[in-house]
Structure formats: C-alpha cells, structure tokens
Design an enzyme around this catalytic site. Structure first.
Site, PDB file in Angstrom:
ATOM      1  N   SER A 218      83.135  62.545  52.730  1.00  0.00           N
ATOM      2  CA  SER A 218      82.285  62.360  53.906  1.00  0.00           C
ATOM      3  C   SER A 218      81.925  60.878  54.009  1.00  0.00           C
ATOM      4  O   SER A 218      81.340  60.322  53.088  1.00  0.00           O
ATOM      5  CB  SER A 218      81.025  63.214  53.745  1.00  0.00           C
ATOM      6  OG  SER A 218      80.073  62.912  54.731  1.00  0.00           O
TER       7      SER A 218
ATOM      8  N   LYS B   4      86.082  63.268  56.587  1.00  0.00           N
ATOM      9  CA  LYS B   4      85.019  63.589  57.561  1.00  0.00           C
ATOM     10  C   LYS B   4      84.283  62.302  57.870  1.00  0.00           C
ATOM     11  O   LYS B   4      83.969  61.543  56.959  1.00  0.00           O
ATOM     12  CB  LYS B   4      84.086  64.629  56.947  1.00  0.00           C
ATOM     13  CG  LYS B   4      82.647  64.646  57.456  1.00  0.00           C
ATOM     14  CD  LYS B   4      81.893  65.864  56.910  1.00  0.00           C
ATOM     15  CE  LYS B   4      80.399  65.615  56.785  1.00  0.00           C
ATOM     16  NZ  LYS B   4      79.683  66.775  56.193  1.00  0.00           N
TER      17      LYS B   4
ATOM     18  N   LYS C 225      80.907  60.633  59.972  1.00  0.00           N
ATOM     19  CA  LYS C 225      79.647  60.901  60.658  1.00  0.00           C
ATOM     20  C   LYS C 225      79.731  60.281  62.043  1.00  0.00           C
ATOM     21  O   LYS C 225      80.318  59.197  62.221  1.00  0.00           O
ATOM     22  CB  LYS C 225      78.495  60.271  59.874  1.00  0.00           C
ATOM     23  CG  LYS C 225      78.287  60.904  58.502  1.00  0.00           C
ATOM     24  CD  LYS C 225      77.715  62.293  58.620  1.00  0.00           C
ATOM     25  CE  LYS C 225      77.330  62.848  57.256  1.00  0.00           C
ATOM     26  NZ  LYS C 225      76.689  64.178  57.369  1.00  0.00           N
TER      27      LYS C 225
ATOM     28  N   ASP D 292      80.988  64.973  61.822  1.00  0.00           N
ATOM     29  CA  ASP D 292      79.681  65.605  61.578  1.00  0.00           C
ATOM     30  C   ASP D 292      78.619  64.844  62.366  1.00  0.00           C
ATOM     31  O   ASP D 292      78.399  63.653  62.142  1.00  0.00           O
ATOM     32  CB  ASP D 292      79.358  65.564  60.075  1.00  0.00           C
ATOM     33  CG  ASP D 292      78.088  66.341  59.731  1.00  0.00           C
ATOM     34  OD1 ASP D 292      77.443  66.899  60.640  1.00  0.00           O
ATOM     35  OD2 ASP D 292      77.742  66.394  58.520  1.00  0.00           O
TER      36      ASP D 292
ATOM     37  N   GLU E  54      81.156  69.427  63.185  1.00  0.00           N
ATOM     38  CA  GLU E  54      80.038  69.961  62.408  1.00  0.00           C
ATOM     39  C   GLU E  54      78.707  69.664  63.094  1.00  0.00           C
ATOM     40  O   GLU E  54      78.430  68.515  63.448  1.00  0.00           O
ATOM     41  CB  GLU E  54      80.089  69.329  61.005  1.00  0.00           C
ATOM     42  CG  GLU E  54      79.105  69.898  60.013  1.00  0.00           C
ATOM     43  CD  GLU E  54      79.274  69.241  58.630  1.00  0.00           C
ATOM     44  OE1 GLU E  54      80.306  68.596  58.366  1.00  0.00           O
ATOM     45  OE2 GLU E  54      78.332  69.378  57.819  1.00  0.00           O
TER      46      GLU E  54
ATOM     47  N   ASP F  78      76.080  73.689  60.016  1.00  0.00           N
ATOM     48  CA  ASP F  78      75.508  73.255  58.736  1.00  0.00           C
ATOM     49  C   ASP F  78      73.995  73.513  58.821  1.00  0.00           C
ATOM     50  O   ASP F  78      73.502  74.584  58.432  1.00  0.00           O
ATOM     51  CB  ASP F  78      75.852  71.766  58.513  1.00  0.00           C
ATOM     52  CG  ASP F  78      75.178  71.130  57.303  1.00  0.00           C
ATOM     53  OD1 ASP F  78      74.341  71.773  56.657  1.00  0.00           O
ATOM     54  OD2 ASP F  78      75.474  69.951  56.996  1.00  0.00           O
TER      55      ASP F  78
ATOM     56  N   LYS G  84      75.880  75.246  51.761  1.00  0.00           N
ATOM     57  CA  LYS G  84      75.223  74.397  50.765  1.00  0.00           C
ATOM     58  C   LYS G  84      74.177  75.287  50.102  1.00  0.00           C
ATOM     59  O   LYS G  84      73.280  75.787  50.794  1.00  0.00           O
ATOM     60  CB  LYS G  84      74.498  73.227  51.431  1.00  0.00           C
ATOM     61  CG  LYS G  84      75.374  72.209  52.120  1.00  0.00           C
ATOM     62  CD  LYS G  84      74.527  71.118  52.768  1.00  0.00           C
ATOM     63  CE  LYS G  84      75.417  70.144  53.538  1.00  0.00           C
ATOM     64  NZ  LYS G  84      74.616  69.149  54.288  1.00  0.00           N
TER      65      LYS G  84
ATOM     66  N   GLY H  20      77.927  69.038  50.961  1.00  0.00           N
ATOM     67  CA  GLY H  20      77.384  68.223  49.873  1.00  0.00           C
ATOM     68  C   GLY H  20      76.077  67.590  50.271  1.00  0.00           C
ATOM     69  O   GLY H  20      75.793  67.438  51.473  1.00  0.00           O
TER      70      GLY H  20
HETATM   71  O1  OSB Z   1      75.329  66.817  56.850  1.00  0.00           O
HETATM   72  O2  OSB Z   1      76.744  67.204  55.376  1.00  0.00           O
HETATM   73  C1  OSB Z   1      75.739  66.621  55.721  1.00  0.00           C
HETATM   74  C2  OSB Z   1      74.608  64.208  52.971  1.00  0.00           C
HETATM   75  C3  OSB Z   1      73.230  64.350  53.045  1.00  0.00           C
HETATM   76  C4  OSB Z   1      72.707  65.192  54.008  1.00  0.00           C
HETATM   77  C5  OSB Z   1      73.549  65.886  54.883  1.00  0.00           C
HETATM   78  C6  OSB Z   1      74.917  65.752  54.798  1.00  0.00           C
HETATM   79  C7  OSB Z   1      75.452  64.874  53.843  1.00  0.00           C
HETATM   80  C8  OSB Z   1      76.880  64.589  53.704  1.00  0.00           C
HETATM   81  C9  OSB Z   1      77.354  64.084  52.371  1.00  0.00           C
HETATM   82  O3  OSB Z   1      77.669  64.657  54.619  1.00  0.00           O
HETATM   83  C10 OSB Z   1      78.301  64.994  51.719  1.00  0.00           C
HETATM   84  C11 OSB Z   1      78.538  64.644  50.254  1.00  0.00           C
HETATM   85  O4  OSB Z   1      77.698  64.980  49.399  1.00  0.00           O
HETATM   86  O5  OSB Z   1      79.567  64.048  49.978  1.00  0.00           O
HETATM   87 MG    MG Z   2      76.632  68.258  57.732  1.00  0.00          MG
END
Ligand code: OSB
Ligand code: MG
Length: 367
Positions: A135, A161, A163, A188, A213, A238, A262, A290
C-alpha cells in the site's frame, strides 16, 4: 487457562517514510502491545488503534481505557477454557473493536502456545504462504510514485495499491497504468469522496483496477450500493465493515463485491473468521488489510490470511517496508515470488526482540 498477568505497552515506532492518505500524513505509528501470561505461557497481541481518531474513532488512549477498565478486569485472575469464554466475559462492551482485538489476539497466541499449535493451525489456515501486496501513500509527483512502484515490484510484491484523494486520483491512476499495463492495481480512497463524484469513478472503469477501496463515507453501506450499480470495477469496503452483520448488509445490498478484513476493525480473529466464512459461502473474495502493524500484529495477520478465502493479495508487507527495525525476530520478509511464509512455530511463531520492544515503549503497565 488461568489468566495470571496482563501487561500493556503503548508503543511508538518511526516509519521509514511518511505515509500520506486522504486522512493526513503519518510519520510514526502508535499502537498498544498486549501481553497475557498464564500457566507458564506468554501470549502477545497488538491493538491497532492509532494516535489519532482519523481512520477509526478509537485512539491509543481510548483503547487503553477500555482495556484497563473493562476488558482486562473481565478476565484477569479467572480460569478461561477457550477464546469464546473470554469474548463472552466482555460481550457487554459495545464497539471499541481495536481494543478488543488486541486482547483477543494475545489470548489466541496464549492458547495456541499452550496447545503447541501455530496460530494459523488454530485459526483453520490452509496455506503455508500468503500472497502479498503493498500500500503506497499519496505522492507529490507521478515520477516519484512510478519509481516507488518499480522498486516494490522488483522486491516481488504481487499487487500495488495507491492511496487517492480528490485532486490526487485519476491522473495518478492513468500514469501508473500507462507505465505498468499488466500489474494487479487497486486504489484506496479512505472515504474521501461523495456520490456526486460518480463520474470520476466511472472514468476509473477504463483502467482495469482490481477494486476501488472505500470510496464513500466511513459508516456508509447504502450509498455504496448506489455507486456499485453504476460501476464495472468492484468496490471493496474497509472502514464501513465492523462486523458480520455489516458484511451481510453490504453483500445483500450489493454495496461491494470484495471485503477487506482487518481483525482490529471487526473486533478480533473470531469475528474475522465469521466474516471470512460468510463471504466464502457467498463467493465474495476477501483480502487482508493492514494497519502498519509491528511484527506482533503482522504475525497474526499472516496467520489469518492463510485461510482459504483470502484469495487476493493482502496489505501485508515486509517489516522493512514500514520500520528500520521490527520488534520481532525473525523479521517478516517477502519472497521473490511475492509471497510471505506463514510462521509454523507455536502461536504467532516469531520471537519478541525485547531490546527493540523496550526502545519503542512509551508507557508500560502491568495488571
Ligand atoms: O485504509 O487500508 C487502509 C493504514 C492505516 C490505516 C488505514 C489503512 C492503511 C493502509 C496500510 O493502507 C496498509 C499496510 O499496513 O500496509
Ligand atoms: Mg483501506
């Protein structure tokens, strides 16, 4: 199992690089490490509530309060036969899933070690390797993003992925697809958009995304069903999914075609397994999200992701993608084929690096 002692540690770990999302930029990650001791065994868990209430309403401080004043007193000094007994002991506590999940994870590790089984085996895992992705936070420039992707692909990651946020979306998607026409690629939004942005998401249909996402509000299920109807690309929820009931509502309403699991967000491995099993029965694929976990939380994530319906690569990356040094040994690494080995030793299957754990501990308290 007599629950003899519980320890909480507020930890703070510096990220190797800042992580920017539509919610802001993080430079370091604060979580709570939960240690439970009983009958000569020690279990470890991680509560993924963060320093800020931006992803979830929970924070390290609220999770500490709920753990200290409600969850821990409900099981401390008691004889607990299994995980469900522990969950029942604090079932009156509504919400605060991240606090609950941290304690439940430590109990799973404790019970697994006492039965000399790996956490994966305890949870019903069927795979000895899991498929992993990465990510990537929002970057200022397309060139920076493309370079990061190139490096992660070289390390073996199977899926990228990125953001997105308003103004930092379609042009990045276009640039990535142009440079990497074949990769597994998803975005995401962390709830940064509204239904009025529907044309933007329709444009994204042209770029062969694996999924989009959490485009809309963090509690919403209904508006996502309206958006999904207009899109070819699968929506994955999510933030909106806190329980099996939310999952059932989302699937019944066709609000999404994929679910991100999660354990912290849904209150633990037990609820995660229920969601996994329900999705499997409905032919809805799931993948493991994650929360920038340390190796303690990551070990649990890898074990959970070894269940059969985790068919898409997870946000489960190598320790070094997040931190200069992890608090477990061995650290988590990505194999060149884009998989991560599921630990086979008892419980979480990795050792605590006490020197590092001590170094990142801000507050420690024993109960
Ligand atoms: O939206 O998936 C998410 C990290 C912190 C809070 C929300 C998210 C995330 C990530 C990181 O996308 C994923 C990772 O731990 O590699
Ligand atoms: Mg997410």
């Amino acid at each position: 199992m007599k629950i003899e002692k519980i320890e909480l540690r507020h930890i703070k770990m510096e990220l190797v690089s800042p992580f920017t999302t539509s919610m802001g930029t993080e430079y370091d990650e604060e979580h709570i490490i939960v240690r439970v001791d009983g009958e000569g065994f020690t279990g470890w868990g991680e509560s993924v509530a963060e320093g800020t209430p931006f992803y979830s309403y929970e924070t390290v401080t609220t999770a500490w309060h709920i753990l200290q004043d409600f969850l821990i007193p409900s099981i401390l000094g008691k004889n607990i036969q299994n995980i469900n007994e522990a969950i029942n002991a604090y079932e009156k506590v509504r919400g605060h899933n991240m606090a609950k999940a941290g304690l439940e994870a430590a109990l799973w590790d404790l019970f697994a070690k006492s039965e000399n089984k790996s956490l994966s085996e305890m949870l019903g895992g069927t795979k000895n390797k899991v498929d992993v992705g990465v990510s990537i936070g929002i970057q200022n420039f397309e060139a920076e993003l493309l370079e990061k992707i190139e490096n992660y692909l070289e390390e073996g990651y199977q899926r990228i992925k990125i953001k997105i946020a308003p103004g930092k979306d379609i042009q990045f998607v276009k640039a990535v697809r142009k440079e990497f026409p074949e990769i597994l690629f998803q975005v995401d939004a962390n709830s940064a958009y509204e239904l009025k942005h529907i044309d933007l998401f329709k444009q994204m249909d042209d770029y062969n995304l694996l999924l989009i996402e959490q485009p809309l509000s963090y509690e919403d299920i209904y508006n996502h069903s309206k958006l999904q109807k207009e899109l070819k690309t699968p929506i994955c929820l999510d933030e909106s999914i806190h329980s099996l009931e939310d999952t059932q509502a989302a699937i019944e309403l066709n609000s999404c075609k994929v679910i991100n699991i999660k354990p912290g967000r849904v209150g633990g491995f037990t609820e995660s397994k229920k969601i996994h099993d329900y999705c499997m029965s409905k032919n809805i694929p799931v993948w493991h999200g994650g929360m920038l976990e340390s190796g303690i939380g990551r070990a649990g994530n890898v074990a959970l992701a070894s269940l059969p319906n985790f068919t898409l690569p997870g946000d489960i990356s190598a320790s070094k993608r997040y931190y200069k040094q992890d608090i477990v040994e061995p650290e988590f690494v990505v194999n060149s084929d884009g998989t991560m080995d599921v630990p086979t030793k008892p419980g979480i299957g990795v050792e605590i690096n006490y020197k590092m754990l001590e170094k990142v501990t801000v507050v420690r308290k024993e109960y």
